[in-house]
Enzyme design. Structure first.
Site, mmCIF file in Angstrom:
data_model
loop_
_atom_site.group_PDB
_atom_site.id
_atom_site.type_symbol
_atom_site.label_atom_id
_atom_site.label_comp_id
_atom_site.label_asym_id
_atom_site.label_seq_id
_atom_site.Cartn_x
_atom_site.Cartn_y
_atom_site.Cartn_z
ATOM 1 C CE LYS A 287 36.766 35.061 51.166
ATOM 2 N NZ LYS A 287 36.408 36.210 50.310
HETATM 3 O O1 G3P Z 1 35.662 37.875 47.417
HETATM 4 C C1 G3P Z 1 36.110 36.732 46.778
HETATM 5 C C2 G3P Z 1 35.829 36.759 45.301
HETATM 6 O O2 G3P Z 1 34.440 36.746 45.094
HETATM 7 C C3 G3P Z 1 36.454 37.947 44.594
HETATM 8 O O3 G3P Z 1 36.129 37.856 43.253
HETATM 9 O O4 G3P Z 1 35.652 39.502 41.462
HETATM 10 O O5 G3P Z 1 37.720 39.810 42.862
HETATM 11 O O6 G3P Z 1 37.560 37.908 41.220
HETATM 12 P P1 G3P Z 1 36.796 38.825 42.165
#
Ligand code: G3P
Length: 217
Positions: A83
């Protein structure tokens, strides 16, 4: 639609794998930090419980460092996906890692223009963040709709739309209606998708009616 678990809890992955729900796993530096373990140990453990893609995010911000980190993390298991953030350095690293046949998930995508460039850089997956746009009163699902519409115009594009930063079952349903390839969601949202009060109520009624009848037989 493929479902990825957004998290590092091996037990969550094991549990939902038994229901056929797990097509992969995504993590990010915040998720890894919460485990208190080195990223290598966390990613190796996740790769041990699923054959699907497991995203491990680099921490470097320059292409050279991202490439070196990505090559090292990719050696942990054949299903590791690297990533990288959607920056110029990140897309340079993406392009280089893809030349080494290493799968790349380009993350922190917040516009259709960014998603188009991630695809041009050869990204395996691009992760537009729905929840974080909604959090600032922008329309996260509108972004998903735009990206899916663009990608549909170019069937030769190999980049899959991996909807991320999901906060609710409704966001998953909406993204599925738009034809997004993948949704990565916390185990909590997966549990919410599964539950419905009328299903619970229906089971209670069936059992009650059955008990009444069978006690008469
Ligand atoms: O891991 C990537 C993404 O899903 C993170 O989302 O909940 O931290 O905005 P969030």
């Amino acid at each position: 639609m493929k479902i990825f678990i957004d998290g590092a809890n091996v037990e969550d992955v094991r549990y939902y794998q038994k229901l056929g729900f797990v097509d992969g796993v995504t993590t990010n530096p915040s998720i890894i930090a919460k485990t208190g373990q080195p990223i290598e140990a966390v990613i190796a453990a996740l790769c041990g419980v699923t054959d699907g893609p497991v995203s491990a995010e680099v921490i470097s911000t320059e292409a050279k460092g991202m490439i070196a980190e990505g090559q090292k993390l990719a050696r942990l298991a054949s299903n590791v996906v690297i990533k990288v953030p959607l920056t110029a350095e990140g897309l340079q690293a993406c392009y280089a890692l893809r030349q080494d046949n290493i799968d790349v998930n380009v993350t922190l995508c917040f516009s259709a223009a960014q998603a188009l460039l991630a695809a041009k850089a050869g990204a395996t997956f691009v992760s537009p963040f729905v929840g974080r746009l909604d959090d600032i009163s922008q329309d996260g699902l509108a972004l998903i709709s735009e990206i899916c519409l663009i990608f549909e115009q170019y069937p030769a594009l190999n980049t899959e739309v991996l909807v991320a930063s999901i906060r609710s079952p409704q966001q998953v349903v909406a993204a599925a209606k738009m034809g997004a390839h993948i949704a990565t969601l916390p185990a909590k949202v997966l549990a919410q998708m599964l539950q419905h009060p009328l299903t619970e109520k229906g089971i209670e009624q069936f059992l009650s009616d059955w008990k009444n009848v069978s006690s008469d037989l």
